[in-house]
Design a protein around this motif. Structure first.
Motif, short mmCIF file in Angstrom:
data_model
loop_
_atom_site.label_atom_id
_atom_site.label_comp_id
_atom_site.label_asym_id
_atom_site.label_seq_id
_atom_site.Cartn_x
_atom_site.Cartn_y
_atom_site.Cartn_z
N LYS A 216 -26.99 26.81 -41.28
CA LYS A 216 -27.77 26.85 -42.52
C LYS A 216 -27.36 25.72 -43.47
CE LYS A 216 -28.83 31.80 -42.44
NZ LYS A 216 -28.72 33.10 -43.18
N LYS A 217 -26.10 25.29 -43.37
CA LYS A 217 -25.62 24.25 -44.27
C LYS A 217 -26.07 22.85 -43.85
CE LYS A 217 -21.47 26.69 -45.86
NZ LYS A 217 -19.99 26.64 -45.97
N ASN A 218 -26.12 22.59 -42.53
CA ASN A 218 -26.43 21.21 -42.10
C ASN A 218 -27.81 21.05 -41.47
OD1 ASN A 218 -26.38 21.95 -39.34
ND2 ASN A 218 -24.23 21.48 -39.14
N ILE A 219 -28.61 22.11 -41.50
CA ILE A 219 -29.90 22.07 -40.79
C ILE A 219 -30.84 21.01 -41.34
CG2 ILE A 219 -31.14 23.76 -42.19
CD1 ILE A 219 -32.18 24.94 -39.51
N HIS A 220 -30.60 20.59 -42.60
CA HIS A 220 -31.46 19.57 -43.21
C HIS A 220 -30.87 18.16 -43.10
CE1 HIS A 220 -33.97 22.74 -44.77
NE2 HIS A 220 -32.93 23.30 -45.39
N GLU A 221 -29.76 18.01 -42.36
CA GLU A 221 -29.13 16.71 -42.19
C GLU A 221 -29.88 15.91 -41.11
OE1 GLU A 221 -26.69 14.98 -43.44
OE2 GLU A 221 -25.41 16.33 -44.59
N SER A 222 -30.90 15.18 -41.53
CA SER A 222 -31.73 14.43 -40.57
C SER A 222 -30.92 13.37 -39.83
CB SER A 222 -32.90 13.77 -41.29
OG SER A 222 -33.74 14.73 -41.87
N PHE A 223 -29.99 12.72 -40.52
CA PHE A 223 -29.21 11.65 -39.91
C PHE A 223 -28.20 12.18 -38.90
CE2 PHE A 223 -29.93 9.25 -44.10
CZ PHE A 223 -31.12 8.71 -43.62
N MET A 224 -28.02 13.49 -38.85
CA MET A 224 -27.14 14.12 -37.87
C MET A 224 -27.91 14.59 -36.65
SD MET A 224 -24.94 17.68 -38.20
CE MET A 224 -23.82 17.06 -39.46
N HIS A 225 -29.09 15.19 -36.89
CA HIS A 225 -29.82 15.86 -35.81
C HIS A 225 -30.89 15.01 -35.16
CE1 HIS A 225 -27.78 19.59 -36.68
NE2 HIS A 225 -28.13 19.52 -37.95
N LEU A 226 -31.35 13.96 -35.83
CA LEU A 226 -32.42 13.12 -35.27
C LEU A 226 -31.87 11.75 -34.92
CD1 LEU A 226 -35.34 13.98 -37.73
CD2 LEU A 226 -34.68 15.14 -35.61
N THR A 227 -32.34 11.21 -33.81
CA THR A 227 -31.82 9.92 -33.33
C THR A 227 -32.83 8.79 -33.50
OG1 THR A 227 -32.59 10.52 -31.10
CG2 THR A 227 -30.27 10.96 -31.63
N ASN A 228 -33.98 9.05 -34.11
CA ASN A 228 -35.00 8.01 -34.29
C ASN A 228 -34.43 6.80 -35.01
OD1 ASN A 228 -36.09 10.87 -34.51
ND2 ASN A 228 -37.95 9.75 -33.98
N TYR A 229 -34.61 5.63 -34.42
CA TYR A 229 -34.13 4.40 -35.05
C TYR A 229 -34.81 4.18 -36.39
CZ TYR A 229 -33.95 -0.57 -36.16
OH TYR A 229 -33.81 -1.77 -36.82
N SER A 230 -36.13 4.41 -36.45
CA SER A 230 -36.89 4.17 -37.69
C SER A 230 -36.37 5.02 -38.84
CB SER A 230 -38.37 4.46 -37.47
OG SER A 230 -38.90 3.63 -36.47
N LEU A 231 -35.79 6.17 -38.51
CA LEU A 231 -35.23 7.05 -39.53
C LEU A 231 -33.80 6.65 -39.87
CD1 LEU A 231 -35.54 9.77 -41.17
CD2 LEU A 231 -34.46 10.86 -39.20
N ASN A 232 -32.97 6.45 -38.85
CA ASN A 232 -31.54 6.21 -39.08
C ASN A 232 -31.24 4.84 -39.67
OD1 ASN A 232 -29.53 8.44 -38.07
ND2 ASN A 232 -31.25 8.48 -36.64
#
Length: 618
Positions: A216-232
């Motif tokens: 519940k604490k890190n579920i919104h951490e996009s830079f942790m859970h998603l690997t998309n280059y365009s995002l990171n």
């Protein structure tokens, strides 16, 4: 003014290449192609390069287009999931490499029920779900859920938008505590006959925050859970590095070496990835064939043929099992990356890793799809260019070697006050050597052009036979030139070496033939109600217990169901996917059996015999 082109030259239309133009133009220079950046209306080109999708162009009378019609829809999250779900129903043990998927909001109730059952079985970690917008890209609009009911309650702004919900793969293989995925490039060369290749090099995209299981604490951490280059790349922790085994973007081969260093077998991992690619292509090819069949070709004109580079995003589980995340119909071929030069200010710089992967990929794809004579012409041009470059490098090495050996003399003359004269003499000599080398290169190129036949305009893809003999394509030093050409970065997967293993998955291709054979005059629109009734009548399903009323009800029910499933593609006809649902329903009624696969095979065999299609089976 009319532009004249040698009949042996390979022409390429880059008027719609856009962001692909840089890498394509490198290939133009490498292979000696003739580029038409504004198009070539009258005679057309051998190759047409588009950035995103197939564009119907009345000037396209032949040649090869680098996009299949409808491929962007086939590779969309919803259609791809549907294709793989059907294959998993038919071949559950073979198609276990794709997460369970639901289409929202159409399957929201099923999503909640199945999630409740799955969570009841898990005691320690409850299943997390990842929700992606239909038609989304670059990581935009993706979010994670612990409870399916939160899809409606927590995201009211998402109502009215179609999404795909999938089981989130949390037990992933990490490198230095970071999550990553692979971008694997696949070239679909042709549909008839089916042939596709895989690129032996690819990219690994890393998240920028060390990975931990979703809570519940890190579920919104996009830079942790998603690997998309365009995002990171927007992350302050994104690491640019020219070293292939460092940074937030690395080469596939460097990660494979790291896997070997960890005591694992990277060859087995790669073979499993090849199998995932093969099975995925077998699942989507029927849809692509239907899309191509529906493409309207201008009467009286021959249409082009097609090929396409696809991007497979693959994640490794902690046991190194590959999981397919999605297939990108237009993977980025840009060789630039963004770097922050000051707070809030970015610039685009050339990325060595992207160039290392994408330039050979595009170059060898172009060579792959050319006719044999055109390919020989390009290889000849390429050998000549590489020999010129080698001469240039040898000259530079010679000059540097000579000047370094004369350092003592330069120092002595400097002490005598004559260093200015030495520098001037050396610069003049170096410039003279370079000028002579470039003059020889220009003369060689001019000679090559004069050796070809007189310039004339010819239609694209004409299979003119080269008048030079096979041996004339090489210099007397031909063996040495051949050594300059590195091995192709593409490896064929089908037909060889995986044909025997993949031919068992042709059942949906046979269903696609039934569908295409039954389309009416307006084939681009889909299967009309009258065409559906005609199909039922020709196959004599009335003798199997299907009444006209039940057929009409089935048609209307399927049409409404698929309109609700995908409002963006709603219409008054049956799509191929809706027709496939009809085939399953009819096979269940008329050909009951122990498995769905057996029922469908009996149904297809019955239809083929009545429609006289058996002689055209794959």
């Amino acid at each position: 003014m009319k532009r004249h082109v040698s009949k042996h030259a390979v022409t390429i239309d880059t008027s719609k290449a856009k962001s692909n133009a840089d890498v394509v133009r490198l290939c133009v220079k490498e292979l000696g192609l003739v580029e038409f950046p504004l198009g070539r209306k009258e005679l057309g080109c051998d190759i047409y390069w588009n950035e995103f999708c197939y564009n119907d162009n009345h000037a396209t009378v032949g040649g090869r287009v680098n996009k299949f019609p409808g491929m962007e829809e086939v590779c969309s999250k919803m259609t791809l999931s549907r294709c793989l779900d059907i294959m998993r129903d038919l071949y559950p043990e073979d198609y276990d490499f794709y997460p369970c998927t639901w289409y929202l909001p159409a399957q929201y109730e099923d999503f909640c029920k199945e999630a409740e059952v799955k969570n009841a079985k898990k005691r320690k970690f409850k299943q997390t779900y990842i929700v992606k917008p239909y038609g989304g890209s670059s990581g935009e609009g993706i979010f994670l859920l612990k409870e399916p009911k939160n899809y409606i309650s927590s995201y009211p702004s998402k109502r009215g938008t179609c999404h795909v919900a999938q089981e989130y793969v949390s037990n992933v293989y990490l490198i230095d505590d970071f999550k990553f995925d692979f971008r694997i490039y696949v070239v679909l060369k042709s549909l008839e006959p089916l042939e596709f290749h895989i690129c032996k090099e690819g990219l690994a995209r890393f998240s920028t925050v060390p990975y931990k299981r979703p809570t519940k604490k890190n579920i919104h951490e996009s830079f942790m859970h998603l690997t998309n280059y365009s995002l990171n790349k927007r992350s302050k922790d994104f690491c640019h590095s020219e070293e292939e085994d460092e940074g937030s973007k690395r080469t596939l081969s460097s990660v494979m070496r790291r896997i070997d260093m960890d005591g694992k077998d990277s060859r087995e991992v790669w073979e499993n990835i090849e199998l995932v690619v093969c099975k995925t292509i077998m699942a989507i090819v029927p849809e692509v064939k239907v899309a191509v069949h529906k493409t309207i070709i201008t009467p009286g004109k021959t249409g082009p043929s097609f090929f396409q580079i696809l991007g497979f995003d693959i994640l490794l589980m902690d046991d190194l099992k590959p999981i397919l995340l999605e297939v990108n119909s237009s993977p980025s071929l840009s060789m630039d990356s963004e770097e922050e030069v000051s707070p809030g200010v970015t610039k685009y710089v050339r990325s060595p890793k992207d160039e290392e992967v994408k330039f050979p990929l595009v170059r060898d794809t172009i060579l792959l799809v050319l006719s044999p004579n055109k390919r020989k012409h390009c290889e000849k041009k390429r050998r000549k260019r590489l020999m010129h470059l080698k001469k240039l490098m040898s000259c530079n090495e010679s000059v540097l070697s000579r000047t370094s050996s004369d350092v003592t003399t330069c120092v002595q003359m400097y002490e005598d006050g004559g260093e200015e004269n030495v520098e001037d003499e050396e610069d003049e000599e170096v410039n003279q050597q370079m000028s002579e080398l470039h003059l020889h290169m220009d003369l060689d190129c001019a000679t090559n052009e004069m050796e070809e036949e007189k310039f004339e305009t010819v239609p694209p893809d004409s299979d003119h036979k080269l008048q030079t003999q096979e041996g004339d394509l090489h210099n007397p030093d031909g063996d040495h030139e051949e050594a300059l050409l590195e091995e192709s970065c593409l490896k064929q997967l089908y037909p060889d070496p995986y044909q025997e293993e993949c031919d068992q998955f042709h059942i949906l291709g046979r269903v696609a033939k039934l569908y295409m054979n039954s389309l009416g005059v307006r084939k681009s629109a889909g299967m009309s109600s009258s065409s559906f009734r005609t199909f039922i009548r020709k196959c004599e399903f009335g003798k199997k217990g299907l009444t006209s009323a039940s057929v009409d009800i089935m048609y209307l029910d399927l049409q409404r169901r698929w309109d609700n499933m995908n409002p963006d593609l709603s219409g008054l006809t049956l799509s191929f996917q809706a027709f496939l649902d009809a085939c399953f329903e009819i096979s269940k009624i008329c050909f009951p059996a122990a498995t769905k696969l057996e029922m469908l095979e009996n149904f297809v065999g019955h239809c083929e015999s009545h429609l006289c299609l058996r002689e055209n089976e794959d």
